[in-house]
Write an enzyme that holds these catalytic residues in place. Structure first.
Site, short mmCIF file in Angstrom:
data_model
loop_
_atom_site.label_atom_id
_atom_site.label_comp_id
_atom_site.label_asym_id
_atom_site.label_seq_id
_atom_site.Cartn_x
_atom_site.Cartn_y
_atom_site.Cartn_z
CG HIS A 48 -1.74 1.23 1.38
ND1 HIS A 48 -2.60 1.77 0.45
CD2 HIS A 48 -1.72 2.11 2.42
CE1 HIS A 48 -3.09 2.91 0.92
NE2 HIS A 48 -2.56 3.14 2.11
CD GLU A 76 -4.59 5.51 10.52
OE1 GLU A 76 -4.09 5.95 9.46
OE2 GLU A 76 -5.78 5.17 10.62
CG ASP A 77 -2.00 1.32 10.17
OD1 ASP A 77 -2.92 1.72 10.91
OD2 ASP A 77 -2.10 1.26 8.94
CG ASP A 259 -21.22 16.45 -25.42
OD1 ASP A 259 -22.12 15.73 -25.00
OD2 ASP A 259 -20.99 17.59 -25.01
MN MN Z 1 -2.99 4.56 3.77
#
Ligand code: MN
Length: 716
Positions: A48, A76-77, A259
């Protein structure tokens, strides 16, 4: 799977002197701390941040942003802290990761209130360093590409949020390739059936359309060669979501969306752009109003291009976008194209100016308390339908579609807005509700005596104008309420031979404020003005309860029942002060205004607001500073007293006929007096009647005039 070397190669391609060591170190660090983590897809988590860094390289960002992309999820992780990142990679990278982490902590799919709060925070983060939002966009794009691994409910939430917030932000920042991909991915998850239907329909006649694209391209290329213009012609299908939006907004079936294909002609110089436009218009019939010059008037996100729609060789509408290579680069990468690595960590002055709208939102959101109001403002700012108009000095002002001269006035200066009394568009006076069109030249007329009114809120489109008007009304409202509250409270205190001034200076006041729940004396007095509390409630805190009760009883006994009835009749709910609620009000006895009649209010010492008929002679003696706008409320269930003087040639049964005429109109007679009949045989009768409004009064007057012998009916 993308490899770190692919990313470094990409960066070196546009930035040969890039600090690849920083990127490599960030990669190694990220790989170490995410070790063992897996994504919902079952793949290693590291994939990621790698993909996100790859997208950032596609945006051609500087190495700090790429490295921050690799590390964007570590706080965060994992157990990594911002301080640690700052030590290892420098404060600039650490603050980017911190910004991204803060945005990630926000939840958008909850209540409107929390949504507004979240956008507010995101915009604040953007205003500090736009790269935070670019990293967040890359993060969101990769998450959208892999959304299928989430549970369905979560998919819908994320997709909706992407469509509502992230795609418009990408569009506003001019990064169209991210905008279109986000929109199509969101569309695919939100309405898979419709998505597949359009996909199938586009594919169905693909060969035919590709042949068509080829033939149009051939014609253009031949013409370009004749004119000796170097041009690159691209024909492409519009993205699915834009086809779908068009079907929805114009209620078209797929077959009627003409279009579907847009052509882009990329040339060398600006002069070439206009030449090509001339050639296109010389070849096919143009649809006049469809021509847009974003070269002369670039969009706020720096987008430049000529747009025109013509009736093409197959008799269908075809859109052309004509621009230079540089413009094309800006059109594709938007702000990122200007966020050159050469500039270091900061965007150049021009970029800052151009993205001033972000600063605007930040500035105005500070004066907005109501989350719904804030959200409404942001949505207006995010959706980029704009008009470009000129000030008398020739300055170009950008406003949203539907903006009026008031928006323009506030865009010039808050004071110009607050004092706006009229506007000229292209030299002609126009109503303030007139919608501005691109190219209009606007002049604002002002007067020092002018002030904003609540009605203006219906006339404006921009966040700035709206918040300035609201601010003015709130301040004004509070000042009036405070003055009114102070007068009422002072009067109540005086009746008990107390001084409000010394009471608020005394020791007791703190306790009183606490017990009534107000922070300051001004807050307390303003609350009286708003009629949230009564002066008596304050007085009770200073005077023994017994004393107040005794006086109240004495007063009640002294008042005759008739007077009490009149007191009730003064009940004020039929009148409202413009922009204010809960003000004490009474109708003036001198002119007894009726619902429907023009009225005006005066703040009176100790009596709240007295409402007079417009033009009542007694108002001439009153202080104009105390004058306020009032209007009749919707409910006119109440009745109001009115006095009528009837003059008639006296005859038998006259009075009975007059009272019958009044009763037939369903008006009530409060009192009737008839004077002595004079030499001239004229009888004068004075009626006090109660009516519900002007209309009813008029019908009574008419009925009285129809009574035989009546000569005159006068309101007194
Ligand atoms: Mn992320």
């Amino acid at each position: 799977m993308i490899r770190i070397q692919d990313i470094i190669d990409k960066v070196l391609f546009y930035h040969p002197e890039a600090d690849t060591d920083l990127i490599n170190r960030a990669y190694v660090y990220s790989a170490r701390v995410h070790e063992g983590q897996v994504r919902l897809s079952g793949e290693p988590y590291l994939l990621h941040p790698l993909e996100v860094a790859g997208i950032l390289a596609d945006m051609r960002l500087d190495e700090t942003s790429i490295a921050a992309g690799l590390l964007h999820d570590v706080v965060e992780d994992t157990h990594t802290t911002i301080e640690q990142l700052s030590q290892d990679f420098g404060p600039s990278l650490a603050s980017l990761v911190e910004g991204v982490t803060k945005i990630s902590e926000l939840t958008f799919q909850s209540s409107q209130e929390r949504q507004a709060e979240s956008i507010r925070k995101m915009i604040l983060a953007m205003s500090n360093d736009l790269r935070v939002i670019l990293i967040k966009l890359a993060d969101r794009l990769h998450n959208m590409r892999t959304l299928q691994f989430h549970k369905e409910e979560r998919q819908l939430g994320i997709a909706q949020e992407t469509l509502d917030i992230y795609a418009p932000i990408a569009s506003r920042l001019g990064i169209y390739w991210i905008k279109t991909e986000l929109e199509d991915l969101a569309f695919m998850h939100l309405d898979p059936e419709k998505y597949r239907e359009i996909e199938r329909l586009v594919a169905a006649r693909k060969d035919e359309r590709e042949k068509y694209i080829g033939s149009v391209r051939d014609i253009i290329e031949k013409k370009m060669a004749q004119a000796q213009i170097q041009a690159h012609v691209k024909g492409r299908f519009k993205h699915f979501y834009s086809i779908y939006s068009k079907m929805l907004s114009q209620r078209l079936a797929f077959e009627d969306v003409y279009d579907l294909v847009a052509f882009r002609i990329i040339v060398e110089t600006v002069a070439n752009c206009y030449e090509v436009l001339g050639i296109i218009h010389g070849t096919w019939r143009s649809i006049g109003h469809k021509f847009k010059d974003y070269i002369g008037h670039p969009k706020p996100n720096m987008y430049q291009s000529l747009h025109t729609t013509v009736i093409g060789p197959a008799g269908e509408r075809v859109e052309f976008q004509i621009r230079t290579k540089d413009m094309d680069e800006v059109a594709e990468s938007g702000i990122a194209a200007h966020w050159s690595y050469k500039e270091g960590n900061r965007a150049d002055e021009q970029t800052r100016k151009t993205f001033a709208w972000i600063q605007n939102i930040v500035e105005y959101q500070q004066s907005v308390q109501d989350p719904a109001e804030f959200l409404e403002n942001v949505k207006v700012e995010l959706f980029p339908d704009e008009v470009y108009v000129f000030s008398p000095k020739g300055e170009v002002i950008t406003l949203p579609t539907g903006a009026t001269p008031l928006d323009f006035a506030y865009a010039i200066h808050s004071q110009v807005g607050n004092q706006c009394i009229g506007a000229k568009i292209n030299g002609r006076m126009v109503p303030l509700r007139t919608e501005l069109k691109t190219g209009d030249s606007i002049e604002i007329l002002t007067s020092k005596n002018q002030h904003p009114s609540k009605d203006w809120l219906h006339l404006v489109k921009t966040a700035k104008a709206r918040s300035r008007i609201r601010q003015w009304i709130k301040t004004e409202e509070r000042e009036r309420s405070l003055a009114l509250g102070r007068e009422l409270t002072e009067k109540a205190f005086k009746r008990h031979r107390l001084s409000l001034a010394s009471a608020v200076k005394g020791d007791k006041i703190g306790e009183v404020l606490d017990s009534l729940g107000y922070k300051t004396v001004d807050d307390l007095l303003a609350a009286v003005g708003y009629a949230k509390i009564s002066p008596l409630q304050i007085l009770r805190k200073f005077v023994p309860q017994k004393q107040i009760e005794e006086e109240a009883r004495a007063k009640a006994e002294a008042l005759a029942p008739v007077e009490q009835a009149l007191e009730r009749q003064k009940s004020p709910s039929g009148v409202t002060v413009k922009g204010m609620d809960g003000i004490l009000m009474r109708l003036a006895k001198c002119c007894s205004p009726l619902p429907g009649e023009p009225i005006v209010g005066y703040i009176t010492r100790g009596q709240g607001v007295t409402v007079h008929r417009m033009g009542c002679v007694n108002t001439q003696a009153l202080d104009p500073m105390r004058r306020i706008d009032v209007e009749w409320g919707k409910s006119t269930a109440e009745t109001y007293p009115a006095r009528l003087l009837v003059s008639a040639m006296d005859r038998v049964g006259l009075l009975a006929d007059l009272t019958a005429a009044i009763s037939q109109c369903k008006a009530n007679i409060v009192s009737a007096n008839s004077g002595a009949v004079g030499e001239d045989n004229i009888a004068n009768a004075l009626f006090t009647i109660s009516v519900s409004g002007k209309k009813e009064l008029e019908s009574v007057v008419k009925a009285l005039r129809n009574v035989p012998n009546v000569q005159q009916v006068k309101r007194v």
